[in-house]
Design a protein around this motif. Sequence first.
Motif, PDB file in Angstrom:
ATOM      1  N   SER A 175      95.082 -18.708  70.118  1.00 57.78           N
ATOM      2  CA  SER A 175      95.734 -18.406  71.102  1.00 57.78           C
ATOM      3  C   SER A 175      95.073 -17.953  72.460  1.00 57.78           C
ATOM      4  N   ILE A 204     100.005 -14.213  72.513  1.00 56.39           N
ATOM      5  CA  ILE A 204      99.453 -12.987  72.209  1.00 56.39           C
ATOM      6  C   ILE A 204      98.311 -13.053  71.530  1.00 56.39           C
ATOM      7  N   THR A 256      99.664 -14.657  65.316  1.00 57.79           N
ATOM      8  CA  THR A 256     100.745 -15.778  65.914  1.00 57.79           C
ATOM      9  C   THR A 256     101.481 -16.064  64.481  1.00 57.79           C
ATOM     10  N   ASP A 272     100.676 -23.639  70.057  1.00 57.98           N
ATOM     11  CA  ASP A 272      99.758 -22.620  69.241  1.00 57.98           C
ATOM     12  C   ASP A 272     100.493 -22.352  67.907  1.00 57.98           C
TER      13      ASP A 272
END
Length: 533
Positions: free
Chosen positions: A276, A289, A297, A316
């Motif tokens: 991420s 995040i 994630t 992602d």
Amino acid sequence: MVKYSVFIPGIIFRRGLSTSTSTIYALSTAPGRAALGVIRLSGPRSQTILQRLTRSAKPSPPRTASLRRLYAPTVTTSSPASEILDDALTLFFPAPKSYTGEDVVELHVHGGRAVINAVMDAVRAYGCEPEDDKLARESGDVRAPVRYAEPGEFTRRAYANFRMDLTEVEGVGGMIDAETEMQRVAAISAAGGYMRRLYNSWQAELLEISGLMAAIIDFSEEGYFDTSGSLFHDSIANTSKLLSSIQKHSYQIERSEILLSGVKLALLGPPNAGKSSLLNLLARRDAAIVSTTPGTTRDIVEIGLEIGGYKVVLTDTAGLRLASVVGDVEAQGIIRAKKASAEADVVIAVIPAVMEDPEWHKVVKDEILNLQEIGVDNMFDNYSLDPMPSPEKTIIVALNKTDMMQDPERELPILVSQISKELNILEDRIFPISCTEGGGVDKLMQYLVKSFEGLADLGSDAPIGASLRVQEIIRNDVVPSLQRFLEHAQDDDVVFASEEIRYAAEAIGRITGETTAIEDVLGVVFSRFCVGK
Ligand SMILES: Nc1nc2c(ncn2[C@@H]2O[C@H](COP(=O)(O)OP(=O)(O)OP(=O)(O)O)[C@@H](O)[C@H]2O)c(=O)[nH]1
Ligand SMILES: [Mg+2]
């Protein structure tokens, strides 16, 4: 005219039936205040409506722009001006040489909302005058009144009246949706009939081969097929040639797709590796995040961005780890991560340079080897979701968190060579980076751009804009049928081989919306071999 049903998602209708009985009209330009608005009519009453609108006794000359005054059917005030609707440019295209294959009228009026509404009200009123209904009743005609067109109805009528095949219909849709120059170029080739001509030529070749096969079967004696003669060899040679052109076409579509829809770039790796963080760095914003907690994630995070002038869809994913140690939600996330990397054109495996948890090692290694070696076809069974894999995949490694290494100069070369061997990835595809300090990211980006260039290189060909529907039929039906033909032919299995040619021809028929009638096959046989003489 041939009559048959054709299925387009959501619509079933027959082609080749007599033209529609209803006359449709619509504002063809976008609604809102504008200099001009084009109202289009199609159907049997179009011409009458135009004559009444213009108070003209004579029909308009075909395909000629005329400046005409349009009059309202009823006068709302005592002012003589109120009977004048607008001064418009009118065009009449008689059937069958029109967009829809029916009588078509175009009214180019001033683009104000009140003008357009008044003209459309008049169109409806002129098309449904009591005398028409009386005449219609007397002649037994039960024509539907004039009505506003449904979405896509003009083009649907064009297809129904053989003015377009399905690839051209999709091309028109592509022209309307095109936002980039590449998309426009791709759509015009479909809308202009390039795909229709290409697929029809494949269809014709398949009919030819089908004819050869039918002749072998017809000439067989007591179930014995002559597979040593030129008929059979020609069939095999022609099919092989056709198959390689179709495969080349499919490959070009895939490359075009990269230019048209964007390169699919997926980040894959263990939890906490910095996937991420890399996404945020590439996107130059906090799109995902980032946290020290492994498993942050859970679901796919997808963002669109531009790298080196290429449109990129960056994904992602959840960190890979053993399903036995994660909860249900994370396990689902891991399935999606694998699907995303199976579908991606380029996968960046993000691996921490400093080992945190040795458990990731096996899971990630297995997945990367899986992506490289097993081939995407075999991966289908493992996933509950249905991936549409990209067969040509570039895998590169981002060796992250190099800032945490004690002695990077000494440790890095050893680590790079170890990962290269373990993951079967060339050393020049392994990029030491640091997401927090930014080191090495430029080199990674340069390599990405280079790989995009390779993936999207179409040579001198224009991009081909084929819909997912077309791509799936080619990939899942046409190519496998021809491959099976060659397998059966190798075993001298004439009957099964012949069936496969029919499947392939039928599949191409589904692409264009044209069907292969058995008479077409017989026509080839009779003309070439004079069967029965
Ligand atoms: N020192 C250092 N820390 C980093 C680097 N890149 C990421 N981190 C940190 O590593 C932690 C995990 O980063 P994420 O980007 O959330 O990792 P992830 O791979 O997305 O993790 P999951 O979503 O859990 O799979 C965060 O605390 C980051 O700040 C780096 O290059 N150096
Ligand atoms: Mg993450």
